[in-house]
Design an enzyme around this catalytic site. Structure first.
Site, PDB file in Angstrom:
ATOM      1  N   MET A 271     -95.111   5.128  82.029  1.00  0.00           N
ATOM      2  CA  MET A 271     -95.931   4.528  83.292  1.00  0.00           C
ATOM      3  C   MET A 271     -96.629   3.947  84.000  1.00  0.00           C
ATOM      4  SD  MET A 271     -95.254   8.912  83.339  1.00  0.00           S
ATOM      5  CE  MET A 271     -93.791  10.384  82.584  1.00  0.00           C
TER       6      MET A 271
ATOM      7  N   MET B  26     -81.784  11.769  84.995  1.00  0.00           N
ATOM      8  CA  MET B  26     -82.988  12.025  85.171  1.00  0.00           C
ATOM      9  C   MET B  26     -82.572  13.569  86.005  1.00  0.00           C
ATOM     10  SD  MET B  26     -85.561  10.537  83.997  1.00  0.00           S
ATOM     11  CE  MET B  26     -86.901  11.976  84.764  1.00  0.00           C
TER      12      MET B  26
ATOM     13  N   SER C 284     -89.896  14.268  73.789  1.00  0.00           N
ATOM     14  CA  SER C 284     -90.272  12.870  74.369  1.00  0.00           C
ATOM     15  C   SER C 284     -91.830  13.518  73.670  1.00  0.00           C
ATOM     16  CB  SER C 284     -90.798  13.558  75.363  1.00  0.00           C
ATOM     17  OG  SER C 284     -91.864  13.161  76.612  1.00  0.00           O
TER      18      SER C 284
ATOM     19  N   MET D 259     -90.611   3.844  83.027  1.00  0.00           N
ATOM     20  CA  MET D 259     -90.273   3.821  84.810  1.00  0.00           C
ATOM     21  C   MET D 259     -91.601   3.239  85.485  1.00  0.00           C
ATOM     22  SD  MET D 259     -90.499   8.573  83.768  1.00  0.00           S
ATOM     23  CE  MET D 259     -90.805   7.810  81.832  1.00  0.00           C
TER      24      MET D 259
ATOM     25  N   HIS E 182     -88.619   9.854  72.091  1.00  0.00           N
ATOM     26  CA  HIS E 182     -88.723   9.430  73.695  1.00  0.00           C
ATOM     27  C   HIS E 182     -90.093   9.174  74.145  1.00  0.00           C
ATOM     28  CE1 HIS E 182     -86.599   9.290  77.250  1.00  0.00           C
ATOM     29  NE2 HIS E 182     -88.191   9.389  77.807  1.00  0.00           N
TER      30      HIS E 182
ATOM     31  N   ASP F   8     -92.099   7.785  76.937  1.00  0.00           N
ATOM     32  CA  ASP F   8     -91.659   7.401  78.421  1.00  0.00           C
ATOM     33  C   ASP F   8     -93.338   6.985  78.525  1.00  0.00           C
ATOM     34  OD1 ASP F   8     -90.249   9.426  78.953  1.00  0.00           O
ATOM     35  OD2 ASP F   8     -91.546  10.507  78.192  1.00  0.00           O
TER      36      ASP F   8
ATOM     37  N   ASP G 186     -82.853  14.114  80.657  1.00  0.00           N
ATOM     38  CA  ASP G 186     -84.841  14.344  80.376  1.00  0.00           C
ATOM     39  C   ASP G 186     -85.097  14.450  81.949  1.00  0.00           C
ATOM     40  OD1 ASP G 186     -86.913  13.426  79.797  1.00  0.00           O
ATOM     41  OD2 ASP G 186     -86.623  11.222  80.461  1.00  0.00           O
TER      42      ASP G 186
ATOM     43  N   HIS H 188     -88.091   4.626  77.526  1.00  0.00           N
ATOM     44  CA  HIS H 188     -87.416   5.523  78.888  1.00  0.00           C
ATOM     45  C   HIS H 188     -89.194   4.338  79.825  1.00  0.00           C
ATOM     46  CE1 HIS H 188     -87.123   8.867  82.052  1.00  0.00           C
ATOM     47  NE2 HIS H 188     -86.900   7.453  82.869  1.00  0.00           N
TER      48      HIS H 188
HETATM   49  C1  DX5 Z   1     -90.820  12.796  82.698  1.00  0.00           C
HETATM   50  C2  DX5 Z   1     -90.307  11.810  81.521  1.00  0.00           C
HETATM   51  C3  DX5 Z   1     -89.641  13.057  80.249  1.00  0.00           C
HETATM   52  C4  DX5 Z   1     -90.283  14.277  80.779  1.00  0.00           C
HETATM   53  C5  DX5 Z   1     -89.737  15.528  79.912  1.00  0.00           C
HETATM   54  O1  DX5 Z   1     -90.592  12.175  83.872  1.00  0.00           O
HETATM   55  O2  DX5 Z   1     -89.064  10.960  81.892  1.00  0.00           O
HETATM   56  O3  DX5 Z   1     -89.192  12.288  79.603  1.00  0.00           O
HETATM   57  O4  DX5 Z   1     -91.391  13.968  79.477  1.00  0.00           O
HETATM   58  O5  DX5 Z   1     -90.695  16.304  79.879  1.00  0.00           O
HETATM   59  P1  DX5 Z   1     -90.334  18.193  79.842  1.00  0.00           P
HETATM   60  O6  DX5 Z   1     -89.526  18.612  78.175  1.00  0.00           O
HETATM   61  O7  DX5 Z   1     -91.842  18.976  80.269  1.00  0.00           O
HETATM   62  O8  DX5 Z   1     -89.156  18.359  81.381  1.00  0.00           O
HETATM   63 ZN    ZN Z   2     -88.126  10.368  79.635  1.00  0.00          ZN
END
Ligand code: DX5
Ligand code: ZN
Length: 223
Positions: free
Chosen positions: A42, A141, A14, A73, A38, A40, A179, A71
């Protein structure tokens, strides 16, 4: 192994924990070791943090052939799927919590995306169960989404186990991705429960030598 092979064991780094000022360089440090990246996304609404969107995916796409596992979010994923597709996303995963699941899966398919469905750690497996034969990946998650570097929540392993039983018994073509909080200690637990794609952010990009940290995680991908 190819990026679209179901059930392959893989680490999906990620970039959330990478230095956003040097994203291209950060990815370059590990790109020859992986197939999935990956990403992320948000929105400051579904989760209490804001990260990146289609423009950054588009920029990264110019420099990388990796499989972009996006991903989302975000509260209204259906509004942005086309933008992500055009920007170069390979797969978009959205959350069951935002609703309109059936319609959003259909839209993503029409756009030619691979489709993922995710659920938060406090949600029961039964919430996603009806959709498993329609998606390519279930993203479980193992932290509450929003931030990297949080501690793994072991209670979600039960969801992973149920998902693995469903995949085997119904012969589903579906990856089970986990994740949040994955490191050398928690990886074996997730693997044993039946996850085959393991996202890791802090355990890779939070380390002095991301390539070596990734290699160590990959070396422990043995069942
Ligand atoms: C959290 C993200 C994850 C995050 C994981 O909201 O969706 O993908 O980057 O990071 P680590 O491995 O540091 O928990
Ligand atoms: Zn993620």
């Amino acid at each position: 192994m190819s990026a679209t092979e179901f059930g392959a064991l893989r680490i999906a780094p990620s970039i959330l924990s990478a230095d956003f000022g040097y994203l291209g360089a950060a990815i370059g440090m590990i790109s020859d070791q992986i197939e999935w990246l990956h990403v992320d996304v948000m929105d400051g609404h579904f989760v209490p943090n804001i990260t990146i969107g289609p423009p950054v995916v588009k920029s990264l796409r110019k420099h990388s052939d990796l499989f972009f596992d996006c991903h989302l979010m975000i509260s209204e994923p259906w509004k942005y799927l086309e933008d992500f597709k055009k920007a170069g996303a390979d797969s978009c995963t959205f959350h069951v919590e935002v609703g309109q699941t059936e319609e959003t899966i259909k839209l993503a398919r029409e756009l030619g995306l691979r489709v993922g469905l995710s659920l938060n750690p406090d949600k029961p497996f039964e919430l996603v169960e009806p959709y498993l034969d329609q998606v390519d990946v279930l993203l479980v998650m193992s932290v509450f989404p929003g931030f990297g570097g949080q501690s793994f929540i072991p209670g979600v392993l039960d969801t992973v186990r149920k998902a693995r039983v469903a995949v085997e018994s119904k012969k589903l073509q579906m990856d089970i991705e986990i994740d949040g909080g994955i490191d050398l200690n928690t990886l074996p637990l997730a693997l044993e429960a039946g996850a085959n794609v393991l996202v890791a952010g802090n355990a890779i990009f939070g380390q002095d030598d991301p390539a070596a940290a990734l290699r160590a995680l990959q070396d422990s991908l043995v069942v």
